[in-house]
Design a protein around this motif. Structure first.
Motif, PDB file in Angstrom:
ATOM      1  N   THR A 205       5.446  -3.875 -15.306  1.00 45.27           N
ATOM      2  CA  THR A 205       6.559  -3.167 -14.666  1.00 45.27           C
ATOM      3  C   THR A 205       6.431  -3.207 -13.149  1.00 45.27           C
ATOM      4  O   THR A 205       7.421  -3.404 -12.432  1.00 45.27           O
ATOM      5  CB  THR A 205       6.618  -1.709 -15.155  1.00 45.27           C
ATOM      6  OG1 THR A 205       6.880  -1.699 -16.563  1.00 45.27           O
ATOM      7  CG2 THR A 205       7.716  -0.931 -14.441  1.00 45.27           C
ATOM      8  N   ASP A 206       5.211  -3.029 -12.635  1.00 39.62           N
ATOM      9  CA  ASP A 206       5.001  -3.098 -11.185  1.00 39.62           C
ATOM     10  C   ASP A 206       5.417  -4.461 -10.639  1.00 39.62           C
ATOM     11  O   ASP A 206       6.079  -4.554  -9.594  1.00 39.62           O
ATOM     12  CB  ASP A 206       3.524  -2.857 -10.846  1.00 39.62           C
ATOM     13  CG  ASP A 206       3.050  -1.467 -11.222  1.00 39.62           C
ATOM     14  OD1 ASP A 206       3.887  -0.562 -11.357  1.00 39.62           O
ATOM     15  OD2 ASP A 206       1.825  -1.292 -11.381  1.00 39.62           O
ATOM     16  N   GLU A 207       5.027  -5.518 -11.333  1.00 39.61           N
ATOM     17  CA  GLU A 207       5.377  -6.872 -10.899  1.00 39.61           C
ATOM     18  C   GLU A 207       6.885  -7.091 -10.986  1.00 39.61           C
ATOM     19  O   GLU A 207       7.487  -7.751 -10.137  1.00 39.61           O
ATOM     20  CB  GLU A 207       4.644  -7.908 -11.757  1.00 39.61           C
ATOM     21  CG  GLU A 207       3.124  -7.885 -11.623  1.00 39.61           C
ATOM     22  CD  GLU A 207       2.642  -8.433 -10.285  1.00 39.61           C
ATOM     23  OE1 GLU A 207       3.480  -8.894  -9.480  1.00 39.61           O
ATOM     24  OE2 GLU A 207       1.423  -8.396 -10.042  1.00 39.61           O
ATOM     25  N   TYR A 208       7.492  -6.537 -12.013  1.00 45.31           N
ATOM     26  CA  TYR A 208       8.939  -6.665 -12.203  1.00 45.31           C
ATOM     27  C   TYR A 208       9.690  -5.988 -11.055  1.00 45.31           C
ATOM     28  O   TYR A 208      10.644  -6.541 -10.501  1.00 45.31           O
ATOM     29  CB  TYR A 208       9.317  -6.043 -13.544  1.00 45.31           C
ATOM     30  CG  TYR A 208      10.702  -6.375 -14.038  1.00 45.31           C
ATOM     31  CD1 TYR A 208      10.956  -7.552 -14.732  1.00 45.31           C
ATOM     32  CD2 TYR A 208      11.763  -5.495 -13.828  1.00 45.31           C
ATOM     33  CE1 TYR A 208      12.226  -7.853 -15.206  1.00 45.31           C
ATOM     34  CE2 TYR A 208      13.034  -5.786 -14.298  1.00 45.31           C
ATOM     35  CZ  TYR A 208      13.256  -6.971 -14.986  1.00 45.31           C
ATOM     36  OH  TYR A 208      14.522  -7.268 -15.444  1.00 45.31           O
ATOM     37  N   PHE A 209       9.242  -4.781 -10.694  1.00 51.51           N
ATOM     38  CA  PHE A 209       9.904  -4.059  -9.613  1.00 51.51           C
ATOM     39  C   PHE A 209       9.612  -4.688  -8.253  1.00 51.51           C
ATOM     40  O   PHE A 209      10.410  -4.542  -7.321  1.00 51.51           O
ATOM     41  CB  PHE A 209       9.492  -2.586  -9.638  1.00 51.51           C
ATOM     42  CG  PHE A 209      10.317  -1.752 -10.581  1.00 51.51           C
ATOM     43  CD1 PHE A 209      11.255  -0.862 -10.102  1.00 51.51           C
ATOM     44  CD2 PHE A 209      10.164  -1.867 -11.954  1.00 51.51           C
ATOM     45  CE1 PHE A 209      12.026  -0.102 -10.960  1.00 51.51           C
ATOM     46  CE2 PHE A 209      10.925  -1.117 -12.828  1.00 51.51           C
ATOM     47  CZ  PHE A 209      11.865  -0.232 -12.331  1.00 51.51           C
ATOM     48  N   LYS A 210       8.503  -5.381  -8.130  1.00 49.82           N
ATOM     49  CA  LYS A 210       8.214  -6.104  -6.893  1.00 49.82           C
ATOM     50  C   LYS A 210       9.284  -7.156  -6.629  1.00 49.82           C
ATOM     51  O   LYS A 210       9.693  -7.385  -5.478  1.00 49.82           O
ATOM     52  CB  LYS A 210       6.830  -6.755  -6.975  1.00 49.82           C
ATOM     53  CG  LYS A 210       6.388  -7.461  -5.700  1.00 49.82           C
ATOM     54  CD  LYS A 210       4.985  -8.039  -5.860  1.00 49.82           C
ATOM     55  CE  LYS A 210       4.538  -8.747  -4.591  1.00 49.82           C
ATOM     56  NZ  LYS A 210       3.163  -9.326  -4.756  1.00 49.82           N
ATOM     57  N   LYS A 211       9.777  -7.793  -7.691  1.00 51.66           N
ATOM     58  CA  LYS A 211      10.845  -8.780  -7.540  1.00 51.66           C
ATOM     59  C   LYS A 211      12.169  -8.131  -7.163  1.00 51.66           C
ATOM     60  O   LYS A 211      13.093  -8.813  -6.720  1.00 51.66           O
ATOM     61  CB  LYS A 211      10.985  -9.595  -8.829  1.00 51.66           C
ATOM     62  CG  LYS A 211       9.779 -10.488  -9.094  1.00 51.66           C
ATOM     63  CD  LYS A 211       9.976 -11.390 -10.291  1.00 51.66           C
ATOM     64  CE  LYS A 211       8.765 -12.302 -10.474  1.00 51.66           C
ATOM     65  NZ  LYS A 211       8.911 -13.215 -11.626  1.00 51.66           N
ATOM     66  N   MET A 212      12.261  -6.825  -7.325  1.00 50.67           N
ATOM     67  CA  MET A 212      13.437  -6.073  -6.885  1.00 50.67           C
ATOM     68  C   MET A 212      13.301  -5.646  -5.420  1.00 50.67           C
ATOM     69  O   MET A 212      14.167  -4.945  -4.893  1.00 50.67           O
ATOM     70  CB  MET A 212      13.625  -4.835  -7.768  1.00 50.67           C
ATOM     71  CG  MET A 212      13.924  -5.149  -9.225  1.00 50.67           C
ATOM     72  SD  MET A 212      13.611  -3.751 -10.349  1.00 50.67           S
ATOM     73  CE  MET A 212      14.658  -2.482  -9.645  1.00 50.67           C
ATOM     74  N   GLY A 213      12.200  -6.031  -4.789  1.00 53.49           N
ATOM     75  CA  GLY A 213      11.966  -5.667  -3.399  1.00 53.49           C
ATOM     76  C   GLY A 213      11.325  -4.307  -3.228  1.00 53.49           C
ATOM     77  O   GLY A 213      11.371  -3.725  -2.136  1.00 53.49           O
ATOM     78  N   LEU A 214      10.696  -3.786  -4.291  1.00 52.02           N
ATOM     79  CA  LEU A 214      10.139  -2.439  -4.261  1.00 52.02           C
ATOM     80  C   LEU A 214       8.618  -2.462  -4.369  1.00 52.02           C
ATOM     81  O   LEU A 214       8.052  -3.156  -5.211  1.00 52.02           O
ATOM     82  CB  LEU A 214      10.722  -1.600  -5.404  1.00 52.02           C
ATOM     83  CG  LEU A 214      12.247  -1.462  -5.427  1.00 52.02           C
ATOM     84  CD1 LEU A 214      12.683  -0.628  -6.619  1.00 52.02           C
ATOM     85  CD2 LEU A 214      12.774  -0.865  -4.129  1.00 52.02           C
ATOM     86  N   LYS A 215       7.982  -1.691  -3.497  1.00 49.49           N
ATOM     87  CA  LYS A 215       6.539  -1.463  -3.563  1.00 49.49           C
ATOM     88  C   LYS A 215       6.273  -0.270  -4.473  1.00 49.49           C
ATOM     89  O   LYS A 215       7.193   0.445  -4.861  1.00 49.49           O
ATOM     90  CB  LYS A 215       5.991  -1.190  -2.159  1.00 49.49           C
ATOM     91  CG  LYS A 215       6.187  -2.336  -1.183  1.00 49.49           C
ATOM     92  CD  LYS A 215       5.852  -1.922   0.241  1.00 49.49           C
ATOM     93  CE  LYS A 215       6.952  -1.070   0.849  1.00 49.49           C
ATOM     94  NZ  LYS A 215       6.752  -0.806   2.298  1.00 49.49           N
ATOM     95  N   VAL A 216       4.993  -0.031  -4.788  1.00 46.67           N
ATOM     96  CA  VAL A 216       4.672   1.089  -5.668  1.00 46.67           C
ATOM     97  C   VAL A 216       3.459   1.848  -5.143  1.00 46.67           C
ATOM     98  O   VAL A 216       2.520   1.261  -4.609  1.00 46.67           O
ATOM     99  CB  VAL A 216       4.411   0.608  -7.118  1.00 46.67           C
ATOM    100  CG1 VAL A 216       3.190  -0.315  -7.193  1.00 46.67           C
ATOM    101  CG2 VAL A 216       4.254   1.789  -8.069  1.00 46.67           C
ATOM    102  N   ARG A 217       3.535   3.174  -5.259  1.00 41.64           N
ATOM    103  CA  ARG A 217       2.381   4.049  -5.042  1.00 41.64           C
ATOM    104  C   ARG A 217       2.379   5.085  -6.163  1.00 41.64           C
ATOM    105  O   ARG A 217       3.429   5.421  -6.716  1.00 41.64           O
ATOM    106  CB  ARG A 217       2.434   4.734  -3.670  1.00 41.64           C
ATOM    107  CG  ARG A 217       2.269   3.756  -2.519  1.00 41.64           C
ATOM    108  CD  ARG A 217       2.369   4.428  -1.163  1.00 41.64           C
ATOM    109  NE  ARG A 217       1.167   5.202  -0.835  1.00 41.64           N
ATOM    110  CZ  ARG A 217       0.945   5.736   0.379  1.00 41.64           C
ATOM    111  NH1 ARG A 217       1.846   5.582   1.342  1.00 41.64           N
ATOM    112  NH2 ARG A 217      -0.157   6.424   0.617  1.00 41.64           N
TER     113      ARG A 217
END
Length: 327
Positions: A205-217
């Motif tokens: 999911t983190d990698e998927y959202f990275k492709k949406m231009g979103l970082k995660v914390r």
């Protein structure tokens, strides 16, 4: 595809009177709570939990713990496939917009847009494409460029005039942490977001959202049982006020207690090293009825809907658009 996609936004209040339309394909997390014999009780209890959580976190100048109430809007985004309003719009995503009402000043304060995230193309990617791909693989892998089209569609929407005309800040999506990863507590603490956790490897999911231009914390707010995953584009700690962040925490912490009580309504909080599990037995149930099996089943149905009405009919054009999309 000769024309750019265009987007349309529809908003509906998510309150005690909310009833999902029978003829609308709608985010099942919301519709699930608002159907059946327990509909009214479900909704009232959910909003009460959100308000109580908000006031507990926004405790300053709030001696009675009742200064604020949170109002929610369901934001539905449709995409016109040919760039015109042709009646052939695809339901793209649904998100939540929080609004904060200060009873002391009678002020209505904008919250955060995003929070919960439902996407028809994402349902297709995870519930159709990934499952089909996995059938022929000796070990887990993802299809080539998995999430690439969805990520570009999301960025296209967030960078569109339609988004900017409606919202002042980028979205923040708040989801459950992954049950396939281990999270480690750090010494970093934020007064509202709480203690930060980190992990050694990103989840799918983190990698998927990275492709949406979103970082995660990952942060575990005060008096929460587990960390939440916050997906954002800019500076999570600097771009949003404490009240804005509290509106997201109170809303999504409540929903996760309902959706995943094994993790977020556990009877003991996450420790220094934490691996979430939906098989965890030491937890409490809320009084809110939620059908998790229906959510999984309808994700597949929505994925098939997108496959038949969007992916297959427009595959060549979508591939060309995706190659040419620059952002």
């Amino acid at each position: 595809m000769s024309k750019e996609f265009t987007f349309a936004i529809k908003s509906i209040c998510f309150d005690e009177d909310y009833r999902p339309s029978d003829n609308t394909r709608i985010t099942t997390n919301f519709a699930n709570l608002a159907r059946g014999e327990s509909r009214q009780e479900n909704l009232c209890n959910t909003f009460r939990m959100i308000d109580n959580r908000f006031n507990a976190l926004a405790h300053w100048d709030n001696p009675n713990g009742d200064r604020y109430t949170v109002k929610l809007e369901i934001i539905s985004v449709e995409m016109n496939i040919d760039g015109e309003s042709s009646g052939n719009a695809l339901p793209l995503i649904e998100i939540l917009k929080t609004n904060i009402v200060d009873r002391k000043t009678n002020e209505r304060i904008d919250g955060i847009v995003g929070n919960n995230f439902s996407s028809y193309v994402r349902d297709y990617d995870f519930s159709v494409l990934l499952l089909e791909h996995a059938k022929n693989q000796p070990e887990f892998s993802t299809p080539d460029n998995f999430g690439g089209l969805h990520g570009k569609l999301f960025k296209c929407f967030v960078n569109s005039d339609t988004y900017k005309d409606h919202f002042n800040k980028p979205p923040v999506i708040c989801l459950s942490v992954s049950s396939s990863k281990t999270y480690h507590r750090t010494e970093n603490r934020h007064p509202v977001l709480g203690v930060e956790y980190q992990q050694d490897e990103y989840s799918l999911t983190d990698e998927y959202f990275k492709k949406m231009g979103l970082k995660v914390r990952y942060f575990m707010p005060p008096n929460s049982a587990a960390p939440l995953a916050f997906y954002f584009a800019g500076d999570l700690l600097g771009d949003y006020t404490n009240l804005e962040l509290i509106s997201t925490i109170s809303t999504m912490d409540t929903f996760q207690k309902i959706y995943r009580p094994e993790i977020y309504n556990a009877n003991s909080p996450a420790g220094k090293s934490y691996r979430p599990s939906l098989k965890h037995q030491d937890y409490s149930l809320t009084r809110i009825v939620y059908d998790r099996e229906e959510r999984s089943r309808l994700a597949i149905e929505q994925g098939r809907f997108v496959e038949e009405n969007f992916i297959k009919p427009y595959q060549a054009s979508l591939e060309q658009w995706s190659v040419n999309y620059a952002l």
